[in-house]
Design a protein around this motif. Structure first.
Motif, short mmCIF file in Angstrom:
data_model
loop_
_atom_site.label_atom_id
_atom_site.label_comp_id
_atom_site.label_asym_id
_atom_site.label_seq_id
_atom_site.Cartn_x
_atom_site.Cartn_y
_atom_site.Cartn_z
N SER A 1 6.64 12.28 -0.28
CA SER A 1 6.52 12.19 -1.73
C SER A 1 5.23 12.87 -2.20
CB SER A 1 6.54 10.72 -2.15
OG SER A 1 6.18 10.57 -3.49
N SER A 2 4.16 12.61 -1.50
CA SER A 2 2.87 13.21 -1.88
C SER A 2 2.85 14.71 -1.61
CB SER A 2 1.73 12.54 -1.11
OG SER A 2 1.62 11.20 -1.51
N MET A 3 3.46 15.13 -0.51
CA MET A 3 3.44 16.56 -0.15
C MET A 3 4.25 17.41 -1.13
SD MET A 3 1.30 17.03 2.17
CE MET A 3 1.69 18.75 2.46
N ARG A 4 5.17 16.79 -1.85
CA ARG A 4 5.90 17.55 -2.88
C ARG A 4 4.92 18.12 -3.90
NH1 ARG A 4 10.97 14.18 -5.01
NH2 ARG A 4 9.65 14.43 -6.80
N ASN A 5 3.84 17.39 -4.16
CA ASN A 5 2.83 17.88 -5.09
C ASN A 5 2.13 19.12 -4.54
OD1 ASN A 5 2.87 15.87 -7.32
ND2 ASN A 5 2.50 14.49 -5.61
N ALA A 6 1.80 19.09 -3.26
CA ALA A 6 1.17 20.25 -2.64
C ALA A 6 2.13 21.44 -2.65
CB ALA A 6 0.74 19.92 -1.22
N GLU A 7 3.39 21.20 -2.34
CA GLU A 7 4.39 22.28 -2.34
C GLU A 7 4.53 22.89 -3.74
OE1 GLU A 7 5.82 23.75 0.14
OE2 GLU A 7 5.14 22.37 1.69
N LEU A 8 4.49 22.05 -4.76
CA LEU A 8 4.57 22.55 -6.13
C LEU A 8 3.37 23.43 -6.44
CD1 LEU A 8 6.37 22.31 -8.64
CD2 LEU A 8 5.05 20.31 -9.31
N GLU B 1 8.38 4.79 9.13
CA GLU B 1 9.37 5.51 8.31
C GLU B 1 8.98 5.45 6.82
OE1 GLU B 1 12.27 7.89 7.02
OE2 GLU B 1 11.67 7.59 9.10
N ALA B 2 8.58 4.28 6.34
CA ALA B 2 8.17 4.16 4.94
C ALA B 2 6.94 5.03 4.67
CB ALA B 2 7.86 2.69 4.61
N ALA B 3 6.01 5.06 5.61
CA ALA B 3 4.82 5.89 5.46
C ALA B 3 5.19 7.37 5.45
CB ALA B 3 3.81 5.58 6.55
N ARG B 4 6.17 7.75 6.26
CA ARG B 4 6.63 9.14 6.28
C ARG B 4 7.24 9.51 4.93
NH1 ARG B 4 10.26 9.23 10.52
NH2 ARG B 4 8.46 9.13 11.86
N ASN C 1 0.83 -1.20 0.00
CA ASN C 1 0.00 0.00 0.00
C ASN C 1 0.86 1.25 0.00
OD1 ASN C 1 -2.34 1.75 0.42
ND2 ASN C 1 -1.75 1.80 2.57
N ILE C 2 1.85 1.27 0.88
CA ILE C 2 2.73 2.43 0.96
C ILE C 2 3.51 2.60 -0.34
CG2 ILE C 2 4.78 3.35 2.12
CD1 ILE C 2 3.63 2.02 4.72
N ALA C 3 3.99 1.50 -0.91
CA ALA C 3 4.76 1.57 -2.16
C ALA C 3 3.88 2.08 -3.31
CB ALA C 3 5.33 0.19 -2.50
N ILE C 4 2.63 1.63 -3.36
CA ILE C 4 1.72 2.09 -4.42
C ILE C 4 1.45 3.58 -4.27
CG2 ILE C 4 -0.66 1.95 -5.28
CD1 ILE C 4 -0.56 -1.08 -4.47
N ARG C 5 1.15 4.00 -3.06
CA ARG C 5 0.84 5.42 -2.81
C ARG C 5 2.06 6.29 -3.11
NH1 ARG C 5 -3.55 6.62 -0.12
NH2 ARG C 5 -2.57 8.28 1.08
N LYS C 6 3.23 5.80 -2.76
CA LYS C 6 4.46 6.56 -3.05
C LYS C 6 4.68 6.66 -4.56
CE LYS C 6 9.35 6.88 -1.94
NZ LYS C 6 10.49 6.26 -1.27
N ARG C 7 4.48 5.56 -5.25
CA ARG C 7 4.63 5.59 -6.70
C ARG C 7 3.64 6.57 -7.33
NH1 ARG C 7 4.58 0.40 -10.39
NH2 ARG C 7 6.80 0.54 -10.00
N ALA C 8 2.40 6.55 -6.88
CA ALA C 8 1.39 7.47 -7.42
C ALA C 8 1.83 8.92 -7.20
CB ALA C 8 0.04 7.21 -6.77
N GLY C 9 2.30 9.22 -5.99
CA GLY C 9 2.77 10.58 -5.71
C GLY C 9 3.94 10.98 -6.59
N GLU C 10 4.85 10.04 -6.84
CA GLU C 10 6.01 10.33 -7.68
C GLU C 10 5.61 10.55 -9.14
OE1 GLU C 10 8.37 6.90 -6.80
OE2 GLU C 10 9.22 7.81 -4.98
N ILE C 11 4.67 9.75 -9.63
CA ILE C 11 4.20 9.92 -11.01
C ILE C 11 3.54 11.29 -11.16
CG2 ILE C 11 2.51 9.12 -12.73
CD1 ILE C 11 3.01 6.24 -11.59
N LEU C 12 2.66 11.62 -10.23
CA LEU C 12 1.99 12.92 -10.29
C LEU C 12 3.01 14.05 -10.22
CD1 LEU C 12 -0.52 14.67 -10.41
CD2 LEU C 12 -0.79 14.32 -7.93
N TYR C 13 3.99 13.94 -9.34
CA TYR C 13 5.00 14.98 -9.22
C TYR C 13 5.81 15.14 -10.51
CZ TYR C 13 8.82 17.83 -7.60
OH TYR C 13 9.74 18.85 -7.48
N ARG C 14 6.23 14.03 -11.10
CA ARG C 14 6.98 14.12 -12.36
C ARG C 14 6.16 14.84 -13.42
NH1 ARG C 14 8.54 8.83 -11.21
NH2 ARG C 14 7.09 7.97 -12.73
#
Length: 183
Positions: free
Chosen positions: A132-139, A124-127, A56-69
């Protein structure tokens, strides 16, 4: 296995998990179902991911990274603040409409979120996923600050305006992805 082969297997596992979560929900996800879908043994999956929460954490992280890219590429491609802003909105909508399974897991799923993992081995993984997701908000907040510096009127503070804008975009994506516009 080479590191590239390990990454390829992990990517296949993640994709199978995303598909299963989209079809059956996170709470019905199991390592056995993923293994069955991939035509491999369940113990093989445990070599790569300890449990479905780690997935779950890996999927959510990947989604955040894709959106950020996508959003950061859109930002870089704009000639001025207005074009950057519109391109970022389009990138968000393209992600939500073009990758509805990842979008739903990231924003609509009842799967555990960062706060559910506090005090666990996965904190730590969840953090990292949250960061990763918050980078989108910061952008998004960054482009809104640019609009403000350029002299555009901004009602209230940038963070609040960003939440309103995100809520509106999220509503549009969710209505579309759930076929509610047809209703």
């Amino acid at each position: 296995m080479k590191s590239s082969e390990v990454r390829a297997v992990k990517n296949r596992i993640l994709q199978a998990a995303v598909e299963l979560v989209a079809e059956e929900g996170f709470h019905n996800l199991s390592m056995r179902k993923i293994a069955r879908r991939m035509n491999i043994s369940a113990p093989t999956i445990y070599y790569y991911y300890a449990n479905k929460d780690e997935l779950n954490i890996a999927i959510r992280k990947r989604a955040g990274e894709i959106l950020y890219r996508r959003m950061s590429a859109a930002y870089r491609s704009g000639r001025d603040v207005r074009e950057r802003g519109w391109r970022m909105i389009k990138a968000y909508l393209d992600f939500g409409l073009g990758m509805p399974d990842y979008y739903a897991i990231m924003f609509d799923s009842t799967a555990p979120k960062h706060s559910d993992y506090i005090g666990t081995d996965l904190e730590e993984a969840a953090r990292e996923e949250l960061a990763s997701s918050m980078r989108n908000a910061e952008l998004m907040w960054g482009i809104l600050r640019e609009f403000k510096r350029e002299g555009y009127r901004m009602p209230g503070d940038v963070e609040r305006l960003g939440m309103v804008l995100w809520s509106e975009l999220h509503g549009l994506v969710s209505l579309h992805n759930n076929n509610l516009f047809k209703e």
